[in-house]
Design a protein around this motif. Structure first.
Motif, PDB file in Angstrom:
ATOM      1  N   SER A 168       0.833  -1.206   0.000  1.00  0.00           N
ATOM      2  CA  SER A 168       0.000   0.000   0.000  1.00  0.00           C
ATOM      3  C   SER A 168       0.867   1.254   0.000  1.00  0.00           C
ATOM      4  O   SER A 168       0.596   2.209  -0.738  1.00  0.00           O
ATOM      5  N   ASN A 169       1.922   1.266   0.830  1.00  0.00           N
ATOM      6  CA  ASN A 169       2.821   2.427   0.855  1.00  0.00           C
ATOM      7  C   ASN A 169       3.546   2.597  -0.479  1.00  0.00           C
ATOM      8  O   ASN A 169       3.774   3.726  -0.936  1.00  0.00           O
ATOM      9  N   ASP A 171       2.385   1.821  -3.459  1.00  0.00           N
ATOM     10  CA  ASP A 171       1.438   2.425  -4.398  1.00  0.00           C
ATOM     11  C   ASP A 171       1.262   3.920  -4.122  1.00  0.00           C
ATOM     12  O   ASP A 171       1.167   4.725  -5.058  1.00  0.00           O
ATOM     13  N   ARG A 172       1.216   4.294  -2.859  1.00  0.00           N
ATOM     14  CA  ARG A 172       1.070   5.713  -2.522  1.00  0.00           C
ATOM     15  C   ARG A 172       2.290   6.516  -2.949  1.00  0.00           C
ATOM     16  O   ARG A 172       2.164   7.623  -3.498  1.00  0.00           O
ATOM     17  N   VAL A 173       3.483   5.964  -2.721  1.00  0.00           N
ATOM     18  CA  VAL A 173       4.705   6.669  -3.123  1.00  0.00           C
ATOM     19  C   VAL A 173       4.733   6.865  -4.637  1.00  0.00           C
ATOM     20  O   VAL A 173       5.078   7.950  -5.140  1.00  0.00           O
ATOM     21  N   PHE A 175       2.173   7.005  -6.684  1.00  0.00           N
ATOM     22  CA  PHE A 175       1.134   7.949  -7.092  1.00  0.00           C
ATOM     23  C   PHE A 175       1.582   9.388  -6.867  1.00  0.00           C
ATOM     24  O   PHE A 175       1.506  10.244  -7.766  1.00  0.00           O
ATOM     25  N   TRP A 176       2.075   9.678  -5.644  1.00  0.00           N
ATOM     26  CA  TRP A 176       2.473  11.054  -5.351  1.00  0.00           C
ATOM     27  C   TRP A 176       3.747  11.448  -6.097  1.00  0.00           C
ATOM     28  O   TRP A 176       3.957  12.634  -6.385  1.00  0.00           O
TER      29      TRP A 176
END
Length: 207
Positions: A168-169, A171-173, A175-176
């Motif tokens: 999950s982290n 994917d967030r990294v 994306f941002w």
């Protein structure tokens, strides 16, 4: 809510997916003066939290955990079916992956096995060792093996939860990072345009 029942084994573990807005309940038959130990963990899902209820055969609430990611509970039991529920009705969009393990003690099987062993004893000095000593050694090995299996199962559950958090982290990294890259490209284009406009000669030439 859905329901399920486990056979009276000494150790059971289960992993399931609980959709958003749903509640799932399970029943476990128990004997009097036995022990029920239950451990659960939320492996995946937004917030990693769940509501947990444990009810006695009389319908009394023994344990209530609100919005927790894990828990361990042990109760002394009586005859009847114990119900435990995982409640995800507070979540509207996020499903949860839940792992739980049941450990049942003093269910009666060990005592019956010992009585069966005693039927085959024909003497009092079998290799200078009493039957009770043999049973004690076997039970000690059995308990340690069961504890090892339990620890390994819990370690696998921890590993699964940590892996889900890492993915999950990740994917967030990503994306941002893409958002920041897009902003940088736009800012660079605007800066180039503004610098170019500063050097343009806007005066009209006369002939």
């Amino acid at each position: 809510p859905g329901t399920a029942e486990f056979s009276p084994s000494l150790d059971s573990d289960f992993t399931f997916t609980l959709p958003a807005g749903r509640k799932e309940c399970f029943y476990q038959p128990m004997r009097k003066e036995a022990s029920l130990e239950l451990e659960y963990q939320v492996l995946d899902g937004a917030g990693l939290d769940i509501d947990f209820h444990l009810l006695s055969p009389k319908g009394e609430t023994l344990v209530f955990d609100e919005r927790k990611s894990d828990g361990v509970h042990t109760v002394e039991t009586e005859d009847g079916d114990y119900m435990f529920c995982f409640d995800n009705t507070f979540s509207t969009i996020s499903e949860k992956v839940i792992f739980f393990e049941l450990i049942l003690d003093n269910m009666g099987e060990d005592g019956e096995d010992q009585e069966d062993w005693k039927k085959y004893v024909t003497g009092t000095d079998l290799l200078d060792m009493k039957l009770e000593d043999i049973l004690e050694s076997i039970n000690s090995v059995k308990a340690r093996l069961s504890k090892s299996v339990q620890i390994q199962t819990l370690l696998r559950a921890f590993e699964a939860r940590d892996r889900n958090i890492q993915e999950s982290n990740f994917d967030r990294v990503n994306f941002w990072s893409m958002v920041n890259l897009g902003v940088m490209v736009v800012v660079s284009a605007v800066q180039v345009y503004m610098l170019k406009s500063l050097f343009e000669d806007k005066r009209k030439s006369r002939t």
